[in-house]
Write a protein that holds these residues in place. Structure first.
Motif: not given
Length: 228
Positions: A56-57, A60, A63-64, A72, A75-76, A79, A148, A151-152
């Motif tokens: 996931m890290a 992320l 993705h951004d 981050l 968001r992490f 998830l 992902v 998630v924001e």
């Protein structure tokens, strides 16, 4: 090892065919049914949590590419939290193939959020042990899907957002009041009110106090934002 039809069907839903199916069986074995000859899934759960975190890290970051660490982190957390793992477990009907002791089965263990989340992490570790990091990464990214990218909104903690909203208007922070608790001890249902000093409130019901508080805070914040 010959697998039952249910386990074979679960492999298909998971999207990974095990070379060492005993790993999958162990991942699905809850401590309530373990024995000297049957290992439970707790050690795999420990490993799976770390594998999920790394996947996931990395996702992320890719993705951004402009997000800060401060952006981050929430968001992490959204998830990899137990609730998300349990949602994914329900998505592939993991509960149907869990190996549980009689007491857990009678108390609705196949539906319990914590139990499902733990088992999902154990299954991730089983895939990792069976076929390596890339295989585990592929399974995770497919199952977590669009989470992902979306998630924001999920990462925005409603209680923090509500507190910031009222403090910006120089009001005291909200109080969270237990309105009702129903259901058996193994599956309680809580109703919580998020209440301001002037009596404005919204209530929500959930299977844990934390989730009920968050839902009540979200509802109250939405009400206040409509009034401004």
């Amino acid at each position: 090892m010959k697998l039952s039809r249910d386990i074979l069907a679960f492999q298909a839903r998971l999207g990974h065919e095990f070379s060492s199916p005993e790993l999958l069986i162990r991942a699905l074995t809850h401590p309530s049914v373990s024995s000297p000859n049957r290992q439970d899934n707790q050690r795999l759960e420990f490993l799976g949590d770390r594998v999920l975190g790394l996947v996931m890290a990395t996702a992320l970051l890719e993705h951004d590419k402009d997000a800060t660490e401060g952006q981050l982190a929430p968001r992490f957390n959204a998830l990899v939290r137990k609730e998300t793992c349990a949602d994914v477990a329900r998505q592939i009907d993991l509960g149907a193939v869990l190996k549980l002791g009689r007491s857990e089965m009678l108390s609705g263990g196949r539906r319990k959020q914590a139990l499902l989340g733990d088992a999902m992490e154990a299954v991730i570790a089983a895939v990792y042990r069976d076929a390596g990091f890339e295989a585990a990464q592929s399974v995770i990214l497919r199952l977590w899907g669009k989470r992902v990218g979306t998630v924001e909104e999920d990462a925005r903690d409603p209680k923090t957002a509500l507190q910031e909203f009222v403090q910006a208007r120089r009001q005291p922070p909200p109080a969270y009041v237990l309105v009702a608790r129903k259901g058996p001890d193994h599956e309680p249902i809580f109703t919580i009110a998020a209440r301001l000093e002037d009596g404005t409130e919204e209530q929500a019901t959930a299977g844990s106090k934390r989730l009920a508080e968050q839902a009540a805070a979200k509802a109250l914040l939405a009400k206040l934002e409509q009034q401004t």
